[in-house]
Design a protein around this motif. Structure first.
Motif, short mmCIF file in Angstrom:
data_model
loop_
_atom_site.label_atom_id
_atom_site.label_comp_id
_atom_site.label_asym_id
_atom_site.label_seq_id
_atom_site.Cartn_x
_atom_site.Cartn_y
_atom_site.Cartn_z
N GLY A 192 0.82 -1.21 0.00
CA GLY A 192 0.00 0.00 0.00
C GLY A 192 0.85 1.26 0.00
O GLY A 192 0.54 2.24 -0.69
N THR A 193 1.94 1.24 0.76
CA THR A 193 2.84 2.38 0.79
C THR A 193 3.49 2.59 -0.57
O THR A 193 3.57 3.72 -1.06
N ILE A 194 3.93 1.51 -1.19
CA ILE A 194 4.52 1.60 -2.52
C ILE A 194 3.51 2.18 -3.51
O ILE A 194 3.83 3.06 -4.32
N CYS A 195 2.28 1.74 -3.43
CA CYS A 195 1.22 2.25 -4.32
C CYS A 195 0.97 3.74 -4.09
O CYS A 195 0.83 4.49 -5.06
N ARG A 196 0.93 4.17 -2.84
CA ARG A 196 0.68 5.59 -2.56
C ARG A 196 1.82 6.46 -3.05
O ARG A 196 1.60 7.55 -3.58
N VAL A 197 3.06 6.01 -2.90
CA VAL A 197 4.20 6.77 -3.41
C VAL A 197 4.13 6.84 -4.93
O VAL A 197 4.35 7.91 -5.52
N SER A 198 3.78 5.75 -5.57
CA SER A 198 3.64 5.72 -7.02
C SER A 198 2.54 6.66 -7.48
O SER A 198 2.70 7.40 -8.47
N GLU A 199 1.41 6.65 -6.78
CA GLU A 199 0.30 7.54 -7.13
C GLU A 199 0.71 9.00 -6.96
O GLU A 199 0.36 9.85 -7.80
N PHE A 200 1.45 9.30 -5.89
CA PHE A 200 1.93 10.67 -5.68
C PHE A 200 2.81 11.10 -6.86
O PHE A 200 2.64 12.19 -7.40
N ALA A 201 3.76 10.24 -7.24
CA ALA A 201 4.66 10.58 -8.35
C ALA A 201 3.88 10.79 -9.64
O ALA A 201 4.17 11.73 -10.40
N ALA A 202 2.89 9.95 -9.90
CA ALA A 202 2.08 10.09 -11.11
C ALA A 202 1.25 11.38 -11.06
O ALA A 202 1.16 12.10 -12.06
N ASP A 203 0.66 11.67 -9.91
CA ASP A 203 -0.16 12.87 -9.76
C ASP A 203 0.67 14.15 -9.91
O ASP A 203 0.15 15.18 -10.34
N GLN A 204 1.94 14.07 -9.52
CA GLN A 204 2.80 15.25 -9.53
C GLN A 204 3.84 15.21 -10.66
O GLN A 204 4.86 15.90 -10.58
N LYS A 205 3.56 14.46 -11.70
CA LYS A 205 4.55 14.23 -12.76
C LYS A 205 5.07 15.51 -13.40
O LYS A 205 6.20 15.55 -13.87
N ASP A 206 4.26 16.57 -13.40
CA ASP A 206 4.72 17.83 -13.98
C ASP A 206 5.63 18.60 -13.03
O ASP A 206 6.33 19.52 -13.46
N LEU A 207 5.60 18.25 -11.76
CA LEU A 207 6.40 18.96 -10.76
C LEU A 207 7.59 18.17 -10.23
O LEU A 207 8.53 18.75 -9.70
N VAL A 208 7.55 16.86 -10.36
CA VAL A 208 8.59 16.00 -9.80
C VAL A 208 9.41 15.37 -10.92
O VAL A 208 8.88 14.64 -11.75
N ALA A 209 10.73 15.64 -10.89
CA ALA A 209 11.63 15.03 -11.87
C ALA A 209 12.13 13.68 -11.37
O ALA A 209 12.26 12.74 -12.14
N GLU A 210 12.43 13.61 -10.08
CA GLU A 210 12.95 12.38 -9.48
C GLU A 210 12.41 12.25 -8.07
O GLU A 210 12.22 13.24 -7.37
N LEU A 211 12.21 11.01 -7.65
CA LEU A 211 11.78 10.72 -6.29
C LEU A 211 12.56 9.50 -5.81
O LEU A 211 12.57 8.47 -6.49
#
Length: 72
Positions: A31-50
């Motif tokens: 679940g944690t992995i999924c939430r981090v993945s969802e965050f990265a996808a939701d913020q794809k225009d703002l996040v270059a690397e995580l």
């Protein structure tokens, strides 16, 4: 998918309990992995690397000890 990915890890047996510690709650970790993945996808225009390293997992307690987020 996250649960299946965890089961394919070479070190998967460590998640079943290490040095007398409790087994990692695989549902909580997935679940944690999924939430981090969802965050990265939701913020794809703002996040270059995580990068999160390490996660410390003990039972159902999943803690990100260190993280780096680079802006796009």
């Amino acid at each position: 998918q996250a649960s299946a990915m965890l089961r394919r890890l070479q070190g998967f047996d460590v998640l079943k309990g290490f040095r007398g510690g409790p087994a990692v709650d695989l549902e909580a970790l997935a679940g944690t992995i999924c939430r981090v993945s969802e965050f990265a996808a939701d913020q794809k225009d703002l996040v270059a690397e995580l990068d999160i390293n390490p996660f410390v997992c003990r039972g159902s307690e999943i803690v990100a000890v260190d993280a780096l987020i680079l802006r796009a």
